[in-house]
Design an enzyme around this catalytic site. Structure first.
Site, PDB file in Angstrom:
ATOM      1  N   SER A   7       9.906   9.629  -2.240  1.00 42.61           N
ATOM      2  CA  SER A   7       9.160   8.646  -1.440  1.00 42.61           C
ATOM      3  C   SER A   7       9.843   8.426  -0.103  1.00 42.61           C
ATOM      4  CB  SER A   7       9.075   7.322  -2.189  1.00 42.61           C
ATOM      5  OG  SER A   7       8.768   6.283  -1.275  1.00 42.61           O
ATOM      6  N   HIS A  32       6.022  12.170  -1.144  1.00 38.23           N
ATOM      7  CA  HIS A  32       5.287  10.944  -1.483  1.00 38.23           C
ATOM      8  C   HIS A  32       5.250  10.028  -0.271  1.00 38.23           C
ATOM      9  CE1 HIS A  32       3.659   8.062  -4.407  1.00 38.23           C
ATOM     10  NE2 HIS A  32       4.373   7.124  -3.786  1.00 38.23           N
ATOM     11  N   MET A  36       1.168   1.190   3.366  1.00 39.24           N
ATOM     12  CA  MET A  36       1.016  -0.236   3.010  1.00 39.24           C
ATOM     13  C   MET A  36       0.405  -0.995   4.180  1.00 39.24           C
ATOM     14  SD  MET A  36       4.738  -0.947   1.384  1.00 39.24           S
ATOM     15  CE  MET A  36       5.345  -0.030  -0.018  1.00 39.24           C
ATOM     16  N   HIS A  65      -0.033   7.809  -1.231  1.00 43.17           N
ATOM     17  CA  HIS A  65      -0.239   6.634  -2.093  1.00 43.17           C
ATOM     18  C   HIS A  65      -0.728   5.488  -1.221  1.00 43.17           C
ATOM     19  CE1 HIS A  65       1.916   3.505  -4.932  1.00 43.17           C
ATOM     20  NE2 HIS A  65       0.601   3.372  -4.924  1.00 43.17           N
TER      21      HIS A  65
HETATM   22  C1  DX5 Z   1       6.547   1.006  -4.177  1.00 43.28           C
HETATM   23  C2  DX5 Z   1       6.263   2.409  -3.671  1.00 43.28           C
HETATM   24  C3  DX5 Z   1       7.235   3.378  -4.217  1.00 43.28           C
HETATM   25  C4  DX5 Z   1       8.657   3.125  -3.811  1.00 43.28           C
HETATM   26  C5  DX5 Z   1       9.570   3.844  -4.735  1.00 43.28           C
HETATM   27  O1  DX5 Z   1       5.595   0.151  -3.704  1.00 43.28           O
HETATM   28  O2  DX5 Z   1       4.967   2.819  -4.063  1.00 43.28           O
HETATM   29  O3  DX5 Z   1       6.846   4.699  -3.926  1.00 43.28           O
HETATM   30  O4  DX5 Z   1       8.920   3.475  -2.497  1.00 43.28           O
HETATM   31  O5  DX5 Z   1      10.882   3.535  -4.391  1.00 43.28           O
HETATM   32  P1  DX5 Z   1      12.010   3.428  -5.483  1.00 43.28           P
HETATM   33  O6  DX5 Z   1      12.147   4.775  -6.102  1.00 43.28           O
HETATM   34  O7  DX5 Z   1      13.216   3.039  -4.674  1.00 43.28           O
HETATM   35  O8  DX5 Z   1      11.614   2.370  -6.470  1.00 43.28           O
HETATM   36 ZN    ZN Z   2       4.427   5.023  -4.019  1.00 43.22          ZN
END
Ligand code: DX5
Ligand code: ZN
Length: 219
Positions: A7, A32, A36, A65
């Site tokens: 991510s 990923h 947001m 995402h």
């Molecule tokens: C959370 C995101 C994740 C996040 C994962 O809202 O969708 O993709 O960045 O990060 P880690 O692996 O640090 O939990």
């Molecule tokens: Zn995510």
């Protein structure tokens, strides 16, 4: 096959391009991309211009995402920015079936994400139309949160449901996945692991290698 989807939310944006190239060379299969909007989730991240800038740097699958309200407005834009797979949240779509259809009509792969409190029953009438289901193992909005243990039962149950369809539908798990719990998550039935801090904290190359080794051993 198992896939790693680092991510970018946890990347250092001052050198984003270089880090994407390290991920690619180290062997991470997906990228990923957490989008947001400050409404569906509390935080604001990044969007199409950033994706467009990094798209020429790698051929890896762009796993987008969308943590945004009414995401259908932007599917075409995300396709143009380089998305290969678009995930929408069930909680953000009034007409989920229409959203999935719209993503497929653009020639992209489509997935539905479920927040920790959202039941698998939400997928009862749509599961067979999906390429992937994303199980959120934290409440979306921020990187670096702790993995919610209740997610493991949810992954197991989803895997059973998918097996009953006889179709190949991937299970992605996102939130708090790290080198310590990766095996457990894979054993529960997941085959796409998202990791932000687990990949970007410390040495990216080494972290990716360690994830990939666990993933190969679990296959
Ligand atoms: C959370 C995101 C994740 C996040 C994962 O809202 O969708 O993709 O960045 O990060 P880690 O692996 O640090 O939990
Ligand atoms: Zn995510």
């Amino acid at each position: 096959m198992n896939y790693l989807s680092p991510s970018l939310l946890s990347a250092d944006f001052a050198t984003l391009g270089e880090q994407v190239q390290v991920l690619d060379k180290a062997g991470a299969q997906f990228v990923h991309i957490d989008v947001m909007d400050g409404m569906f989730v509390p935080s604001i991240s990044f969007g199409m211009p950033v994706m467009k800038s990094i798209r020429p740097l790698t051929k890896r699958l762009f796993d987008v995402h969308l943590m945004i309200g009414n995401p259908d407005r932007y599917f075409t834009d995300f396709k143009e920015a380089g998305a290969d797979l678009i995930t929408v949240h069930a909680e953000a779509c009034t007409h989920l079936n229409r959203s999935i259809q719209a993503i497929h009509d653009l020639g992209l792969k489509a997935a539905v994400a479920l927040n920790p409190a959202t039941s698998l029953h939400t997928l009862d009438y749509i599961l067979e139309d999906l390429d992937m289901v994303l199980i959120m193992s934290v409440n979306p909005g921020f990187g670096g949160q702790a993995f919610l243990p209740s997610s493991l039962d949810k992954i197991r149950e989803l895997k059973e449901r998918i097996n009953r369809t006889g179709k190949e539908i991937a299970i992605e798990v996102d939130g708090g996945v790290n080198l310590l719990n990766a095996k457990e998550v894979l054993d529960a039935g997941a085959n796409v692991l998202v990791s932000g801090t687990g990949v970007f904290k410390g040495d990216i190359w080494e972290n990716v290698q360690n994830f990939l080794q666990i993933m190969r051993e679990a296959e």
